[in-house]
Design an enzyme around this catalytic site. Structure first.
Site, PDB file in Angstrom:
ATOM      1  N   CYS A  61     -12.173 -62.647  82.707  1.00  0.00           N
ATOM      2  CA  CYS A  61     -10.645 -62.584  83.487  1.00  0.00           C
ATOM      3  C   CYS A  61      -9.658 -63.076  82.819  1.00  0.00           C
ATOM      4  CB  CYS A  61     -11.022 -63.064  84.863  1.00  0.00           C
ATOM      5  SG  CYS A  61     -12.111 -62.445  85.835  1.00  0.00           S
ATOM      6  N   ARG A  82      -9.539 -59.972  76.221  1.00  0.00           N
ATOM      7  CA  ARG A  82     -10.752 -60.731  77.065  1.00  0.00           C
ATOM      8  C   ARG A  82     -11.664 -59.922  77.505  1.00  0.00           C
ATOM      9  NH1 ARG A  82      -9.445 -66.135  77.492  1.00  0.00           N
ATOM     10  NH2 ARG A  82     -10.567 -66.390  79.470  1.00  0.00           N
ATOM     11  N   TRP A 135     -12.610 -58.941  85.033  1.00  0.00           N
ATOM     12  CA  TRP A 135     -13.785 -58.659  84.484  1.00  0.00           C
ATOM     13  C   TRP A 135     -14.939 -58.511  85.590  1.00  0.00           C
ATOM     14  CZ3 TRP A 135     -18.703 -60.158  82.974  1.00  0.00           C
ATOM     15  CH2 TRP A 135     -19.489 -59.638  82.198  1.00  0.00           C
ATOM     16  N   ASN A 145     -10.203 -67.029  87.604  1.00  0.00           N
ATOM     17  CA  ASN A 145     -11.342 -66.837  86.679  1.00  0.00           C
ATOM     18  C   ASN A 145     -12.405 -67.564  86.683  1.00  0.00           C
ATOM     19  OD1 ASN A 145     -12.716 -66.148  84.262  1.00  0.00           O
ATOM     20  ND2 ASN A 145     -11.417 -67.341  82.866  1.00  0.00           N
ATOM     21  N   GLY A 146     -13.600 -67.322  86.781  1.00  0.00           N
ATOM     22  CA  GLY A 146     -14.749 -68.170  87.032  1.00  0.00           C
ATOM     23  C   GLY A 146     -15.663 -67.344  88.186  1.00  0.00           C
ATOM     24  N   GLU A 206     -26.608 -60.967  62.162  1.00  0.00           N
ATOM     25  CA  GLU A 206     -25.214 -60.826  62.347  1.00  0.00           C
ATOM     26  C   GLU A 206     -24.731 -59.263  62.133  1.00  0.00           C
ATOM     27  OE1 GLU A 206     -22.962 -62.193  64.136  1.00  0.00           O
ATOM     28  OE2 GLU A 206     -21.316 -61.691  63.267  1.00  0.00           O
ATOM     29  N   LYS A 227     -23.036 -56.933  64.539  1.00  0.00           N
ATOM     30  CA  LYS A 227     -21.863 -56.322  64.453  1.00  0.00           C
ATOM     31  C   LYS A 227     -21.535 -54.798  64.590  1.00  0.00           C
ATOM     32  CE  LYS A 227     -19.278 -58.748  64.731  1.00  0.00           C
ATOM     33  NZ  LYS A 227     -19.548 -60.300  64.797  1.00  0.00           N
ATOM     34  N   GLU A 257     -22.632 -53.398  68.716  1.00  0.00           N
ATOM     35  CA  GLU A 257     -21.651 -54.040  69.591  1.00  0.00           C
ATOM     36  C   GLU A 257     -20.158 -53.153  69.562  1.00  0.00           C
ATOM     37  OE1 GLU A 257     -20.070 -57.906  69.566  1.00  0.00           O
ATOM     38  OE2 GLU A 257     -20.074 -57.840  67.441  1.00  0.00           O
ATOM     39  N   HIS A 309     -45.576 -55.716  61.004  1.00  0.00           N
ATOM     40  CA  HIS A 309     -46.155 -56.028  62.172  1.00  0.00           C
ATOM     41  C   HIS A 309     -46.021 -55.237  63.399  1.00  0.00           C
ATOM     42  CE1 HIS A 309     -48.104 -59.212  60.017  1.00  0.00           C
ATOM     43  NE2 HIS A 309     -47.065 -59.458  59.213  1.00  0.00           N
ATOM     44  N   LYS A 324     -14.158 -61.387  75.520  1.00  0.00           N
ATOM     45  CA  LYS A 324     -14.261 -62.153  74.391  1.00  0.00           C
ATOM     46  C   LYS A 324     -14.521 -63.554  74.778  1.00  0.00           C
ATOM     47  CE  LYS A 324     -12.850 -63.207  70.288  1.00  0.00           C
ATOM     48  NZ  LYS A 324     -13.574 -63.002  69.093  1.00  0.00           N
TER      49      LYS A 324
HETATM   50  C1  F6R Z   1     -19.770 -60.969  68.759  1.00  0.00           C
HETATM   51  C2  F6R Z   1     -19.459 -62.091  69.314  1.00  0.00           C
HETATM   52  C3  F6R Z   1     -20.336 -62.839  70.436  1.00  0.00           C
HETATM   53  C4  F6R Z   1     -19.767 -64.408  70.417  1.00  0.00           C
HETATM   54  C5  F6R Z   1     -20.570 -65.142  71.512  1.00  0.00           C
HETATM   55  C6  F6R Z   1     -19.884 -66.478  71.599  1.00  0.00           C
HETATM   56  O1  F6R Z   1     -19.112 -60.448  67.723  1.00  0.00           O
HETATM   57  O2  F6R Z   1     -18.254 -62.400  69.047  1.00  0.00           O
HETATM   58  O3  F6R Z   1     -21.628 -62.620  70.387  1.00  0.00           O
HETATM   59  O4  F6R Z   1     -20.008 -64.888  69.270  1.00  0.00           O
HETATM   60  O5  F6R Z   1     -20.213 -64.389  72.667  1.00  0.00           O
HETATM   61  O6  F6R Z   1     -18.779 -66.697  71.917  1.00  0.00           O
HETATM   62  P1  F6R Z   1     -18.324 -68.148  71.465  1.00  0.00           P
HETATM   63  O7  F6R Z   1     -18.466 -68.425  69.987  1.00  0.00           O
HETATM   64  O8  F6R Z   1     -16.813 -67.906  72.024  1.00  0.00           O
HETATM   65  O9  F6R Z   1     -18.945 -69.167  72.155  1.00  0.00           O
END
Ligand code: F6R
Length: 608
Positions: A2, A27, A75, A101-102, A481, A485, A488, A504, A603
Site C-alpha cells: 500500500c 509499490r 495492495w 499500510n500494514g 538472480e 529477473k 518476475e 540429479h 516494491k
Molecule cells: C526482485 C526484487 C525482490 C526484492 C525483495 C526484497 O527483483 O526486487 O525480490 O529484492 O522483495 O526487497 P528489499 O530489498 O526491499 O528488502
C-alpha cells in the site's frame, strides 16, 4: 504494498494527493482512493483498478476545494480487491476516515467485539477496525483518541487520519511501516516514500516507530506515545523530481539498468580514500571482528541473491563460516546466532517485513547487525548497529537492478574489510582489489552497449514457456538472480540450478528446444560448467552462454554467446548480471508485459 499520502495546506489537496499516489504506483496496488473534508463533511472517492480510473473519475481532483485530505493505493491483504475494500475507510458515524499500510494483527477479535457492540462494517479489511475504534473511543480530543486507539491495536501500521470535527488538523502514526513527512510553505504532507513528496518539497522529517504526528497547514509536531513532544532535524533530499521519473525511457526498469554506472560510482567512491577502504559508517571494534564466530547474511528475493554471492566471497577471503538465509525462514528457525555473530541484513527498501523481523530476532540474541540499505531512515536502517547505504537513488521499477548492483559492490568491500581485520588478507591485497572494484562502473558502461544486440536475441526467446539458468559458485548466484529477473517480469517459468546438480533430477526436463542459459564467467570452473552445458546440448537444448571475452567456446556447443569484459574474479558477478537484466527486460518487452509493475508484485513488501 500500500501507498499512503496525506496533505494539509493552503491549496486544494486533491491534485496533490493524486499526483502523490501516482508517484507511489510503483509499490504495486489493486485499488485507489482519496478522502477530503468538504463543508465539514468527509467525502470519500475510491475505486478498484488502476489509479487513472480514479483520476479520470475525479477530473484530476479539480472539483474539490478542500485543503485537507488523505489518499491510498491498496495492495490487498484482508479481503479481495474491490470498491468496498479500497481505502480510505470511514467510521460508521462518518466523523473519522483512515488510510493504512500494514496489518492490524488483532483485528479479528477487535472486530468481533465491535460487532457485538452494534458496529456495522462495510468492508472485509483490518483497517476499518481502526476507523471504528476512533469512533468508539472519541472523547472530543483528537490527539487523545488517536493515542487510545494505538493502545488497543497490535501489528504494523502507517496510518493517516482526519476527523470532520477538526478540518485543519491531520494525524499520522508510524509503527514498522514506512512513513515520512514533507514540509513546505504551501502546506505539509505525509507519504510512504520520498517520490510522492518531491513535487511539493525536498525538506522532510524521517519518523521512528511509535511516533504520532500532528500536522496543520503551518506546523508539524511529533510526539511519543505518552504525548511528549519530540525534536526532529529537517533532512534535505538531494535528488530532484526527475530522479523518480522515466526521463525519456520506456520503463523505469531500463532507465535504472542504464543508471548503474552512476549508482555504482556514487556507492563505491565515498568508501575509498587514498586506496584504502573508508568505512566511516562502521564502528564495530577490531576485537569483535577478529573474534566473529560466524556471519549470517539475511535477506529476501534479489537481496538474498546478493547474499549468495557474498557467501562465496566472504568464506573464500575471511575463512569464516557464512550462512546465507532467506529472512522468512531465518525468523522461524531458532537461528544459531550468538553475541559473537555478525548478521548482515540486505534490503533495498529497508522495510521488508520478514527481513526486519529477522533482524530483530538476531539482535535479541546479541548479534551485531550491519545492514546494507538503499532507503535512508527506513526501519531496517534505524535499528541496525551499523548501516552502509547504497547510494542508488530511488528505485521505482518493482524488479530491482541498480539496488542489486550497488548491494553487490558493498558486499565486496565488506568482505575485504572484515578479512583484513581478521588477518586472512593483507593491505596490499586489499589495495589491489580496490583498484578492480573502482573499475566496475566503466566495465558496466561497456556491457550496456550490448543492449541492442541483446534486444535482438530476446526477440528469438520471447515465446518460450520455460527457461533454465545454470552455473557454479558465483555463476550459480547470478543464475538465481537472472532466473528471478526473467520470470518476475515476463511470466516465463524459469529455474536456476547449480550446474552440477542438474543431473540429479532436473535434466529429465531438458528436451529438444528447451532454453538453457549457461553462466560460465568463473574461469576456475569454466570447463566444469561447459561439461554441463554439453550435457544439455546433447539433449537438444537451445543454449545461450554468458562468459568472458577470452574464453574459448566451440561454436557447436552453444546457439548464442554473450561476452563480458575479462576482469578480476572478485568483481565478475557485477559484470555478469547486467546482460541478464537486459535479457529479462527485453524478453518481457517483446511479450508486451507490464514491466515496471508485474502482476501480484509489490516494491516494498511490508507484510510477512
Ligand atoms: C526482485 C526484487 C525482490 C526484492 C525483495 C526484497 O527483483 O526486487 O525480490 O529484492 O522483495 O526487497 P528489499 O530489498 O526491499 O528488502
Amino acid at each position: 504494498m500500500c501507498g499512503i499520502v496525506g496533505f494539509v495546506g493552503r491549496k486544494p489537496c486533491a491534485p496533490v494527493l493524486l499526483e502523490g499516489l501516482s508517484r507511489l504506483e510503483y509499490r504495486g496496488y489493486d485499488s485507489a482512493g482519496i478522502a477530503v473534508i468538504e463543508n465539514n463533511n468527509i467525502v470519500v472517492k475510491k475505486t478498484k483498478g488502476e489509479l487513472k480510473t480514479l483520476i479520470n473519475l475525479l477530473d484530476k481532483g479539480s472539483n474539490f476545494k478542500s485543503e485537507i485530505g488523505i489518499g491510498h493505493t491498496r495492495w490487498a491483504t484482508h479481503g479481495k480487491p474491490s470498491n468496498e475494500n479500497a481505502h480510505p475507510h470511514k467510521s460508521m458515524n462518518g466523523k473519522f476516515v483512515v488510510v493504512h499500510n500494514g496489518i492490524i494483527e488483532n483485528y479479528a477479535s477487535l472486530k468481533e467485539n465491535l460487532i457485538n457492540e452494534g458496529y456495522v462494517f462495510s468492508s472485509e479489511t483490518d483497517t476499518e477496525v481502526v476507523a471504528a475504534l476512533l469512533e468508539k473511543l472519541y472523547n472530543g480530543n483528537f490527539f487523545e483518541t488517536v493515542s487510545k486507539v494505538l493502545d488497543v491495536i497490535e501489528g504494523s501500521y502507517a496510518l493517516g487520519i482526519i476527523c470532520a470535527d477538526f478540518p485543519d488538523e491531520f494525524y499520522a502514526v508510524r509503527k514498522a511501516s514506512p512513513l515520512i513527512v514533507g514540509l513546505s510553505d504551501e502546506g505539509n504532507m505525509i507519504a510512504s516514500d520520498i517520490p510522492a513528496i518531491l513535487p511539493l518539497t525536498n525538506k522532510i522529517y524521517y519518523l521512528n516507530d511509535n511516533e504520532i504526528i500532528k500536522m496543520t497547514a503551518d506546523e508539524v509536531e511529533i510526539f511519543d506515545v505518552n504525548g511528549n513532544k519530540l525534536q526532529r532535524e529537517v533532512t534535505e533530499i538531494k535528488w530532484d523530481v526527475s530522479a523518480a521519473e522515466k526521463g525519456g525511457y520506456k520503463h523505469f526498469m531500463i532507465k535504472e539498468i542504464m543508471e548503474q554506472p552512476k549508482a555504482l560510482k556514487d556507492t563505491i567512491e565515498p568508501r575509498i580514500k587514498d586506496g584504502k577502504i573508508n568505512f566511516e559508517d562502521i564502528d564495530f571494534s577490531d576485537e569483535f571482528l577478529k573474534n566473529i564466530d560466524c556471519i549470517h547474511i539475511v535477506a529476501c528475493g534479489s537481496a538474498y541473491h546478493v547474499g549468495v554471492v557474498g557467501k562465496y566471497i566472504i568464506e573464500d577471503l575471511a575463512r569464516k563460516p557464512v550462512y546465507v538465509e532467506i529472512a522468512s525462514e531465518f525468523r522461524y528457525s531458532n537461528p544459531l546466532v550468538t553475541d559473537k555473530s555478525l548478521v548482515i541484513v540486505i534490503s533495498q527498501s529497508g522495510e521488508t517485513a520478514d527481513t526486519l523481523e529477522a533482524l530483530k530476532i538476531a539482535k535479541s540474541k546479541g548479534a551485531k547487525i550491519l545492514s546494507i540499505v538503499n532507503v535512508v531512515g527506513s526501519s531496517i536502517a534505524n535499528i541496525s548497529d551499523n548501516v552502509l547505504y547504497t547510494w542508488a537513488g530511488p528505485e521505482i521499477s518493482v524488479a530491482t537492478t541498480k539496488a542489486y548492483s550497488t548491494q553487490l559492490s558493498l558486499i565486496y568491500l565488506v568482505a575485504l574489510y572484515i578479512s583484513e581485520k581478521i588477518g586472512t588478507i593483507d593491505s596490499d591485497f586489499v589495495a589491489e582489489k580496490i583498484k578492480e572494484i573502482e573499475k566496475i562502473p566503466g566495465y558496466i558502461e561497456e556491457i550496456l552497449k550490448l543492449a541492442p544486440e541483446i534486444e535482438q536475441m530476446a526477440k528469438r526467446y520471447a515465446y518460450l514457456e520455460h527457461a533454465y539458468f545454470i552455473g557454479r559458485n558465483f555463476d550459480y548466484a547470478i543464475a538465481l538472480e537472472a532466473s528471478l529477473k526473467l520470470k518476475e517480469i515476463s511470466y516465463i517459468h524459469s529455474e536456476a540450478y547449480a550446474a552440477g546438480e542438474l543431473k540429479h533430477g532436473t535434466i529429465s526436463l531438458i528436451e529438444e528446444g528447451t532454453f538453457v542459459v549457461g553462466l560460465a564467467c568463473n574461469k576456475d570452473l569454466f570447463k566444469k560448467t561447459m561439461s554441463n552445458v554439453e550435457e544439455v546440448k546433447a539433449r537438444g537444448a537451445e543454449v545461450m552462454l554468458i562468459t568472458s571475452e577470452n574464453m574459448d567456446v566451440s561454436e557447436s556447443m552453444v546457439d548464442t554467446v554473450i561476452r563480458i569484459p575479462d576482469c578480476d574474479k572478485l568483481i565478475t558477478p557485477s559484470l555478469e548480471v547486467v546482460p541478464m537484466q537486459l535479457l529479462g527486460y527485453y524478453i518481457a518487452l517483446a511479450r508486451n508485459c507490464n514491466i515496471d509493475k508485474p502482476k501480484n508484485l509489490a516494491k516494498s513488501v511490508t507484510v510477512e
